[in-house]
Design a protein around this motif. Structure first.
Motif, PDB file in Angstrom:
ATOM      1  N   ALA A 289      10.921   9.913   1.424  1.00 44.01           N
ATOM      2  CA  ALA A 289      11.863  10.020   0.298  1.00 44.01           C
ATOM      3  C   ALA A 289      11.588   8.959  -0.766  1.00 44.01           C
ATOM      4  N   ARG A 290      11.144   7.776  -0.341  1.00 45.93           N
ATOM      5  CA  ARG A 290      10.898   6.704  -1.324  1.00 45.93           C
ATOM      6  C   ARG A 290       9.779   7.073  -2.296  1.00 45.93           C
ATOM      7  N   ASP A 291       8.906   8.002  -1.907  1.00 45.06           N
ATOM      8  CA  ASP A 291       7.810   8.389  -2.788  1.00 45.06           C
ATOM      9  C   ASP A 291       8.294   9.194  -3.992  1.00 45.06           C
ATOM     10  N   LEU A 292       9.533   9.665  -3.943  1.00 48.77           N
ATOM     11  CA  LEU A 292      10.166  10.273  -5.114  1.00 48.77           C
ATOM     12  C   LEU A 292      10.843   9.231  -5.987  1.00 48.77           C
TER      13      LEU A 292
ATOM     14  N   GLU B 244       9.741   6.651 -10.528  1.00 48.40           N
ATOM     15  CA  GLU B 244      10.793   6.444 -11.533  1.00 48.40           C
ATOM     16  C   GLU B 244      11.224   4.975 -11.631  1.00 48.40           C
ATOM     17  N   ARG B 245      10.460   4.097 -10.988  1.00 44.73           N
ATOM     18  CA  ARG B 245      10.779   2.662 -10.929  1.00 44.73           C
ATOM     19  C   ARG B 245      12.196   2.445 -10.371  1.00 44.73           C
ATOM     20  N   GLY B 246      12.475   3.218  -9.319  1.00 44.00           N
ATOM     21  CA  GLY B 246      13.810   3.225  -8.749  1.00 44.00           C
ATOM     22  C   GLY B 246      14.210   1.962  -8.030  1.00 44.00           C
TER      23      GLY B 246
ATOM     24  N   VAL C  98       2.571   5.905  -2.304  1.00 44.44           N
ATOM     25  CA  VAL C  98       2.594   6.431  -0.933  1.00 44.44           C
ATOM     26  C   VAL C  98       2.170   5.356   0.078  1.00 44.44           C
ATOM     27  N   SER C  99       3.023   5.169   1.089  1.00 41.59           N
ATOM     28  CA  SER C  99       2.816   4.112   2.078  1.00 41.59           C
ATOM     29  C   SER C  99       2.158   4.601   3.359  1.00 41.59           C
ATOM     30  N   ASP C 100       2.323   5.875   3.705  1.00 43.87           N
ATOM     31  CA  ASP C 100       1.968   6.345   5.044  1.00 43.87           C
ATOM     32  C   ASP C 100       0.674   7.146   5.060  1.00 43.87           C
ATOM     33  N   GLY C 101      -0.198   6.826   6.011  1.00 41.94           N
ATOM     34  CA  GLY C 101      -1.432   7.578   6.136  1.00 41.94           C
ATOM     35  C   GLY C 101      -2.249   7.115   7.321  1.00 41.94           C
TER      36      GLY C 101
ATOM     37  N   THR D  46       2.149  10.320   9.847  1.00 46.81           N
ATOM     38  CA  THR D  46       3.601  10.316   9.645  1.00 46.81           C
ATOM     39  C   THR D  46       4.284   9.047  10.143  1.00 46.81           C
ATOM     40  N   LEU D  47       3.553   8.164  10.814  1.00 37.97           N
ATOM     41  CA  LEU D  47       4.196   7.123  11.617  1.00 37.97           C
ATOM     42  C   LEU D  47       4.632   5.839  10.900  1.00 37.97           C
ATOM     43  N   PRO D  48       3.899   5.293   9.920  1.00 40.74           N
ATOM     44  CA  PRO D  48       4.186   3.931   9.472  1.00 40.74           C
ATOM     45  C   PRO D  48       5.594   3.681   8.958  1.00 40.74           C
ATOM     46  N   CYS D  49       6.196   4.633   8.258  1.00 36.87           N
ATOM     47  CA  CYS D  49       7.534   4.400   7.697  1.00 36.87           C
ATOM     48  C   CYS D  49       8.616   5.118   8.496  1.00 36.87           C
ATOM     49  N   ALA D  50       8.563   6.449   8.538  1.00 34.93           N
ATOM     50  CA  ALA D  50       9.652   7.223   9.147  1.00 34.93           C
ATOM     51  C   ALA D  50       9.781   6.950  10.639  1.00 34.93           C
TER      52      ALA D  50
END
Length: 338
Positions: free
Chosen positions: A41-44, A48-50, A63-66, A141-145
């Motif tokens: 979700a954070r990748d959305l 937008e500099r959220g 994107v953090s996960d890979g 899928t593992l590093p964040c979720a």
């Protein structure tokens, strides 16, 4: 090499494919050829500099996960070797111990460049080897979720056999939380607005389900499930403003609410009395450290846990993949193939 980066200005329209030189690993660093990435979700929010100044500076690779393969190592590297399949850690500077502002400022995909690049150069301290039984898609899928759910269930929640756990929703973190809570021997309730998704989580091991669209007061509806304990031992709180007041009613005296998501809003209107009077622990969870990641991988391999996968998109279709993620269609992690 090809990269995706947010450039010129913030906003999803400024997320564009570009080229950069392939980095060269220095002392203690490894060069990883990426194979798959997974969206959160954070990748959305990042484009937008959220997260304000904490989002990072432009141009920024998101994107953090890979997952990828180590293709070159710098001098002094001993944790991994060329040919090893590895995941980058979400927080590059958090190997273990207590969180700190410095450690929280080392997240991939904002403020640090993330994994949407054909080659990524990282410290050997910021990668973990992946068990052979997991496919590239599953490992991505593992590093964040997954680690967020593991931190909530195993580390912060300290779930024991027979505990009552409630998980909100059927997103990536929620499905990992279900799997890990069952691994720990807990009785798990899942709430969702979709009967189809609730049927699927039943098949995945959920012991009880509640459709919160049909039964808005799921705290009252859950009393029969937790009657002998006076509430849930742990609630994996993903909703935020609209669900936390109900969680405060549904948790047992002395229980824990693991605060992970704020999907229904940031501003809270709730009585704080139950937290004090019932000695409830409200625990924020922000992913976790490398030591926790490696412990999670050991447990997953022991129990042969497989992540739930969703749609897969090609590297060039990142924008389409993000729109798919935003639509919240289906279940399982949204993936990017390199």
């Amino acid at each position: 090499m090809r990269v995706f980066q947010i450039q010129d200005d913030w906003g999803i329209d400024n997320l564009k494919m570009a080229t950069r030189d392939v980095p060269k690993p220095g002392r203690g660093e490894v060069l990883i050829q990426m194979r798959m990435a997974a969206l959160n979700a954070r990748d959305l929010i990042v484009p937008e500099r959220g997260y304000g100044r904490a989002t990072g500076n432009l141009p920024l690779i998101p994107v953090s996960d890979g997952v990828g393969v180590v293709v070159e190592t710098g001098e002094g590297v001993s944790r991994v070797a060329t040919g090893d399949r590895v995941c980058p850690t979400y927080f590059q500077n958090w190997q273990g111990g207590a969180p700190s502002a410095e450690r929280f400022a080392s997240a991939l995909g904002g403020p640090l460049d993330g994994v949407m690049a054909e080659f990524v150069c990282l410290s050997q301290e910021g990668v973990v080897r992946v068990p052979d039984y997991l496919s590239d898609a599953e490992a991505a899928t593992l590093p964040c979720a997954a680690l967020t759910a593991w931190s909530a269930i195993s580390m912060q929640g300290a779930v024991h056999p027979g505990d009552r756990v409630l998980v909100q929703g059927t997103g990536g973190v929620a499905l990992f939380a279900l799997a890990f809570a069952k691994m720990h021997g807990a009785h798990v309730t899942v709430i969702s607005s979709s009967d189809d998704k609730l049927e699927r989580v039943r098949e995945m091991g959920a012991d009880a389900v509640i459709n919160y669209r049909e039964i808005p007061d799921w705290a009252r509806a859950s009393r029969e499930i937790t009657a002998e304990r006076g509430g849930y031992d742990l609630i994996v709180e993903l909703g935020g403003a609209k669900t936390l007041p109900l969680s405060l009613r549904a948790v047992r005296p002395g229980g824990t609410i693991a605060m992970i998501g704020v999907l229904s809003g940031l501003q809270l209107e709730a009585s704080l009395g139950p937290i004090v009077a019932r000695q409830v622990r409200l625990q924020g969870v922000t992913v976790g450290h490398r030591d926790g990641f490696e412990a999670m991988l050991t447990a997953m391999a022991q129990h042969q846990v497989h992540p739930v996968l969703g749609e897969t998109f090609d590297f060039a279709d990142l924008r389409t993949a993000l729109e798919h993620l935003r639509s919240a269609k289906g279940m399982g992690k949204t993936l990017i193939r390199f």
